[in-house]
Write a protein that holds these residues in place. Structure first.
Motif, PDB file in Angstrom:
ATOM      1  N   ILE A  64     -39.481 -20.151   5.767  1.00  0.00           N
ATOM      2  CA  ILE A  64     -40.964 -20.052   5.636  1.00  0.00           C
ATOM      3  C   ILE A  64     -41.418 -20.754   4.363  1.00  0.00           C
ATOM      4  O   ILE A  64     -42.422 -21.496   4.344  1.00  0.00           O
ATOM      5  N   ASN A  65     -40.669 -20.527   3.247  1.00  0.00           N
ATOM      6  CA  ASN A  65     -41.015 -21.190   1.983  1.00  0.00           C
ATOM      7  C   ASN A  65     -40.917 -22.708   2.132  1.00  0.00           C
ATOM      8  O   ASN A  65     -41.752 -23.451   1.614  1.00  0.00           O
ATOM      9  N   LEU A  66     -39.906 -23.181   2.793  1.00  0.00           N
ATOM     10  CA  LEU A  66     -39.724 -24.631   2.939  1.00  0.00           C
ATOM     11  C   LEU A  66     -40.857 -25.236   3.752  1.00  0.00           C
ATOM     12  O   LEU A  66     -41.369 -26.304   3.425  1.00  0.00           O
ATOM     13  N   THR A  67     -41.318 -24.564   4.774  1.00  0.00           N
ATOM     14  CA  THR A  67     -42.421 -25.095   5.604  1.00  0.00           C
ATOM     15  C   THR A  67     -43.724 -25.111   4.824  1.00  0.00           C
ATOM     16  O   THR A  67     -44.543 -26.037   4.911  1.00  0.00           O
ATOM     17  N   THR A  68     -43.894 -24.079   3.993  1.00  0.00           N
ATOM     18  CA  THR A  68     -45.118 -23.984   3.208  1.00  0.00           C
ATOM     19  C   THR A  68     -45.175 -25.058   2.134  1.00  0.00           C
ATOM     20  O   THR A  68     -46.205 -25.705   1.912  1.00  0.00           O
ATOM     21  N   LYS A  74     -45.056 -29.204   9.600  1.00  0.00           N
ATOM     22  CA  LYS A  74     -46.359 -28.701   9.970  1.00  0.00           C
ATOM     23  C   LYS A  74     -46.320 -27.259  10.448  1.00  0.00           C
ATOM     24  O   LYS A  74     -47.328 -26.588  10.444  1.00  0.00           O
ATOM     25  N   ALA A  75     -45.117 -26.782  10.958  1.00  0.00           N
ATOM     26  CA  ALA A  75     -45.029 -25.417  11.507  1.00  0.00           C
ATOM     27  C   ALA A  75     -43.615 -24.867  11.328  1.00  0.00           C
ATOM     28  O   ALA A  75     -42.643 -25.611  11.217  1.00  0.00           O
ATOM     29  N   VAL A  76     -43.511 -23.539  11.320  1.00  0.00           N
ATOM     30  CA  VAL A  76     -42.190 -22.852  11.219  1.00  0.00           C
ATOM     31  C   VAL A  76     -41.563 -22.763  12.628  1.00  0.00           C
ATOM     32  O   VAL A  76     -42.246 -22.428  13.593  1.00  0.00           O
ATOM     33  N   ASP A  77     -40.239 -23.004  12.660  1.00  0.00           N
ATOM     34  CA  ASP A  77     -39.496 -22.951  13.942  1.00  0.00           C
ATOM     35  C   ASP A  77     -39.295 -21.480  14.322  1.00  0.00           C
ATOM     36  O   ASP A  77     -38.516 -20.769  13.678  1.00  0.00           O
ATOM     37  N   GLN A  78     -40.056 -21.039  15.315  1.00  0.00           N
ATOM     38  CA  GLN A  78     -40.001 -19.634  15.711  1.00  0.00           C
ATOM     39  C   GLN A  78     -38.604 -19.245  16.291  1.00  0.00           C
ATOM     40  O   GLN A  78     -38.170 -18.106  16.174  1.00  0.00           O
ATOM     41  N   ARG A  79     -37.970 -20.193  16.926  1.00  0.00           N
ATOM     42  CA  ARG A  79     -36.661 -19.866  17.573  1.00  0.00           C
ATOM     43  C   ARG A  79     -35.635 -19.473  16.537  1.00  0.00           C
ATOM     44  O   ARG A  79     -34.868 -18.535  16.715  1.00  0.00           O
ATOM     45  N   ASN A 130     -48.523 -21.437  10.411  1.00  0.00           N
ATOM     46  CA  ASN A 130     -48.587 -22.399  11.504  1.00  0.00           C
ATOM     47  C   ASN A 130     -50.047 -22.739  11.849  1.00  0.00           C
ATOM     48  O   ASN A 130     -50.311 -23.830  12.344  1.00  0.00           O
ATOM     49  N   GLU A 131     -50.995 -21.868  11.555  1.00  0.00           N
ATOM     50  CA  GLU A 131     -52.375 -22.146  11.908  1.00  0.00           C
ATOM     51  C   GLU A 131     -53.073 -22.967  10.837  1.00  0.00           C
ATOM     52  O   GLU A 131     -53.945 -23.790  11.139  1.00  0.00           O
ATOM     53  N   ASN A 138     -55.100 -21.108  -0.220  1.00  0.00           N
ATOM     54  CA  ASN A 138     -54.728 -19.927  -1.005  1.00  0.00           C
ATOM     55  C   ASN A 138     -54.272 -18.785  -0.125  1.00  0.00           C
ATOM     56  O   ASN A 138     -53.354 -18.029  -0.459  1.00  0.00           O
ATOM     57  N   ALA A 139     -54.919 -18.638   1.003  1.00  0.00           N
ATOM     58  CA  ALA A 139     -54.523 -17.552   1.919  1.00  0.00           C
ATOM     59  C   ALA A 139     -53.075 -17.723   2.379  1.00  0.00           C
ATOM     60  O   ALA A 139     -52.294 -16.769   2.468  1.00  0.00           O
ATOM     61  N   ARG A 140     -52.738 -18.939   2.632  1.00  0.00           N
ATOM     62  CA  ARG A 140     -51.344 -19.247   3.099  1.00  0.00           C
ATOM     63  C   ARG A 140     -50.359 -18.926   2.004  1.00  0.00           C
ATOM     64  O   ARG A 140     -49.344 -18.287   2.212  1.00  0.00           O
TER      65      ARG A 140
END
Length: 865
Positions: A64-68, A74-79, A130-131, A138-140
């Protein structure tokens, strides 16, 4: 308790202690193993799974940190997040199964609830990340930061669980070390106890065993080597294996004493037997040294009586000189000659006669006033009387009587039994026979003196006969030597005569044929005369050889079964033309029943006899007729008669006895009209005798002659032949010219034979190759193609026998046909040739038609036309 039972009890106790010790060691080891397994497999596994859960939660946070923080993602791999969450749940489930302590379950429940909070926060943060987009959202960022705080709270709760498990693991490890130390102390203490108990049990067992062994050893020490008295025995106090040894020793002592007693008894028996044999040998010497019955009896009793402990004795021997055989006293020992005791007994009379009658030993107590034994110091009456029969071939021929103060027993009785049952009877009978023989010898002296004169006369006659036999043996040897020399001489002369005669006849036959037609009638007549003269000379040689064989006993007959009509027809074909040329009538008379009958005779010798008789009839008859009559003898149905009758000059009575002698002729003067050698009738008579018959003559001067040949035949001679056999005729032999050229090797050292035979064979289209001896023949066979060999026998360097043997050994030309040619005509010549390797045999002089016929038989692929 037995030693065996003590050993079993001691070893069983030691084995039990070892088993208990082993069980304790096993239990302590198993307990330590369980504790170590709890440390390693339980506590360590729980710590490892807790750390794994923390690592997977950190990996979720990292993604999650890496995606942010990474604009490119652009998005976290949910799988991946789902896989990690699923793995964490599985590990929590596994830890829940492994955790047994209540405090541990509390820590685990708290950590699991923290993870549930973290998992929910992760889902919210992932959705927010992801959204939204951009780094300054800041929210992210706040959401990621809050997530990190939740993860740390989870990590703290999970760390408490891990710390708890590590504390438990450390406590268990310390407890295990303490258990190991206690186990060491228990094992060492129990081992010392085990050693003490084993020593105690072994010492007890050994003391009992040594006590029994020492008791046995002390008894054995008392036994002295070579002890011959009573052996010491071992006292048995208790029943155990050591006592079994004592029992075995006591048995051994009993056996040794028994064996010693048996050996003493055996030694006594052996000494007795040696004593008996020694005395028997001494008694036997008495038999050999004495040839008089009285002397034998006296010496025998002098030997026997002291040996058996008797006091006096007498010997009674059967005497056959009187009408009634009696047992007469022949010798005594310490006998009272003043007593009126009877000196002879008949069979069954008194004790002596009764012993002889029953043929068995009599042992009696001597009554008072029966017999006394005297010496210079006084007299006494013996108490025992013994009578023994002496036998020879179941016949009692003597009786031995003994009187003694003590009974005869043991070895003395055995000695008497051996003497009376075996040797003494034979010796007495031999002396009786010797005495009888001496008497007969004395009577025969008178006869010998009378016979001596007759013997001298017989010796003179024998000497005369011996001299006569020696002279006869010398004459037989000389006769045999002369016969052998004569046979060898005739054989050699036959060879020397036949060799040139062969060339003469062959060339004469070629001239007589006149195939070129360039000879005059006179020349043809000369050639015919040459052939006829040569054949006469050949017949003379054959007659001389036949006579020699008969005189040497070498003539053999070859019987064969043949129709009787065959030789008669052959004689008819041979003599009818000669009779016609001389103007004589040739009559052939044969009984009708004989025309279809067969006989078993030597056909060739029968023809030879009849040819001689017919030739003489033809020679000595100028006019009239010659008749051959064949019939069955009137007096003997198994005898054939062959009667040759002529109307010739006849034979006077004084000449009839000598005509069957060799070289004797009817005309003996120098101006005789008829030729001949005088051998024909002599040979015919000898041949007839060999065949079991005879030849007789009836004749008178100028009135013709009748010669009668009678021959016995077997009982089956009259077996009838097929009807066609009655008309059997011998067809003449025709030799055809060969269409194929064959090569014939002619081996002969005589150039005359080579010249004459080569000429004949070349006329019949054969290619003839010549060789002078065996070595040249072998050389020709190696270098040229040869179809057949004509081999002479007597040649220089290598003769025909050796040459044929060498040819038969060759793998190249060993199968070539060989026909032996020899001028010798003795009985064994044909056999020697066949044995050496010849396929066929022909004697010289050679008949061309016979030679050509044999060649055609043996040539390979011969024409049958």
């Amino acid at each position: 308790m037995t030693f065996r039972n003590r050993l079993i009890a001691g070893f069983s106790a030691i084995l039990l202690l070892i088993t208990i010790f082993s069980a304790i060691v096993y239990y302590l080891g198993n307990t330590l193993d369980t504790k170590v397994d709890n440390i390693v497999n339980d506590r360590y596994t729980k710590v490892r799974l807790g750390e794994k859960i923390l690592a997977n939660a950190s990996q979720i946070q990292n993604q999650i940190n890496l995606t942010t923080l990474n604009p490119s993602m652009k998005a976290v791999d949910q799988r991946d997040l789902l896989l990690l969450s699923s793995q964490i749940h599985e590990d929590f489930t596994h830890l829940d199964d492994l955790t047994r302590l209540t405090e541990g379950k509390t820590f685990l429940k708290k950590a699991r609830e923290s993870f549930s909070v973290y998992e929910v926060a992760t889902q919210k943060t992932t959705a927010l990340v992801n959204e939204s987009s951009g780094l300054n959202d800041n929210a992210r960022l706040m959401s990621v930061y809050n997530l990190e705080m939740v993860r740390k709270a989870f990590a703290d709760d999970m760390g408490q669980y891990i710390d708890f498990q590590e504390d438990v693991m450390m406590t268990t490890s310390n407890n295990a070390k303490a258990s190991i130390e206690r186990s060491k102390l228990i094992i060492v203490g129990f081992w010392l106890l085990l050693v003490f108990l084993a020593l105690l049990i072994g010492s007890n067992v050994m003391r009992g065993a040594l006590r029994s062994i020492n008791r046995i050893s002390s008894v054995m020490d008392d036994f002295e080597a070579g002890h011959h008295g009573a052996l010491p025995r071992i006292t048995i106090e208790e029943k155990d294996e050591i006592s079994d040894i004592a029992v075995a020793y006591n048995r051994m002592a009993d056996a040794l004493e028994e064996r010693e007693n048996r050996e003493k008894l055996y030694q006594q028996e052996l000494e007795t037997e040696n004593w008996i044999k020694t005395n028997l040998a001494e008694v036997a010497s008495i038999y050999q040294d004495n040839r008089d019955m009285t002397a034998l009896s006296e010496k025998l009793l002098s030997k026997i009586v002291p040996l058996v402990g008797a006091s006096c004795a007498s010997l009674y021997v059967m005497d056959h000189s009187s009408e009634t055989p009696m047992y007469v006293r022949s010798g005594t020992y310490a006998w009272d000659i003043r007593s009126d005791a009877q000196s002879s007994f008949v069979h069954g009379e008194g004790l002596v006669g009764q012993c002889a009658k029953e043929a068995k030993l009599l042992s009696l107590r001597v009554p008072e006033n029966y017999i006394r034994v005297f010496s210079g110091t006084g007299s006494a009456q013996p108490e025992h009387l013994l009578l023994l029969p002496i036998c020879h071939n179941t016949e009692v021929i003597a009786v031995l009587e003994l009187a003694s103060f003590q009974p005869v027993e043991g070895g003395g009785m055995t000695l008497l039994s051996e003497i009376t049952n075996h040797s003494l009877g034979t010796s007495i009978r031999n002396l009786q026979y010797q005495k009888h023989v001496e008497q007969l010898f004395s009577e025969s002296q008178t006869y010998n003196e009378e016979l001596q004169v007759q013997s001298e006369e017989l010796l003179q006659q024998q000497e005369a006969l011996r001299s006569l036999n020696e002279r006869l043996e010398e004459q037989v040897k000389i006769s045999e030597m002369n016969s052998r020399y004569k046979s060898e001489f005739l054989a050699n002369m036959s060879h020397e005569l036949r060799t040139p005669l062969n060339s003469i006849l062959v060339l004469a036959q070629i001239l007589r044929e006149n195939k070129d037609g360039n000879m005059s009638s006179k020349q043809c007549e000369y050639a015919e005369t040459m052939v006829m003269s040569g054949n006469q000379l050949l017949n003379l040689i054959n007659d001389i050889l036949d006579l020699s064989k008969i005189e040497a006993g070498q003539m053999t007959l070859l019987e064969e079964s043949f129709p009787l009509q065959e030789p008669i027809q052959e004689l008819n074909h041979q003599f009818l033309p000669m009779m016609d040329r001389k103007g004589l009538t040739f009559n052939l008379l044969m009984a009708e029943e004989l025309k279809a009958m067969s006989v078993s005779l030597d056909k060739q010798r029968l023809l030879q006899i009849l040819r001689n008789l017919l030739s003489n009839a033809l020679k000595f008859t100028e006019s009239g007729s010659v008749t051959l009559r064949v019939y069955i003898h009137e007096e003997d149905p198994f005898t054939l008669g062959f009667e040759v009758t002529d109307t010739g000059i006849g034979i006077s009575q004084e000449h009839q006895l000598g005509i069957f002698e060799a070289f004797r002729q009817v005309e003996s003067n120098t101006s005789r009209k008829f030729g001949g050698t005088g051998l024909g009738l002599a040979i015919s008579q000898e041949l007839a005798s060999l065949m079991g018959g005879s030849i007789t003559v009836r004749s008178s001067l100028h009135a013709g002659s009748t010669f009668l040949l009678t021959l016995p035949v077997e009982g089956t001679y009259c077996a009838r032949l097929p009807e066609s056999a009655a008309a059997l005729e011998i067809a003449p032999l025709h030799v055809h010219m060969s269409e194929q050229t064959f090569s014939i090797l002619l081996v002969d050292d005589d150039m005359r034979n080579i010249y004459s035979l080569s000429a004949v064979l070349e006329e019949y289209n054969y290619r003839v190759i010549c060789a002078a001896n065996g070595e040249e023949a072998l050389s020709m066979l190696e270098t040229q193609e040869i179809d057949l060999v004509l081999m002479d026998i007597m040649m220089p360097d290598m003769d025909g026998y050796e040459a044929m043997r060498v040819i038969r050994q060759s793998p190249v030309f060993g199968k070539i046909p060989i026909i032996a040619l020899t001028a010798k005509a003795m009985k064994e010549d044909r056999d020697l040739c066949i044995e050496a390797g010849a396929d066929d045999y022909i004697s010289k002089p050679v008949r061309l038609d016979k030679l050509l016929s044999i060649i055609q038989v043996w040539l390979p692929g011969r024409n049958s036309s």
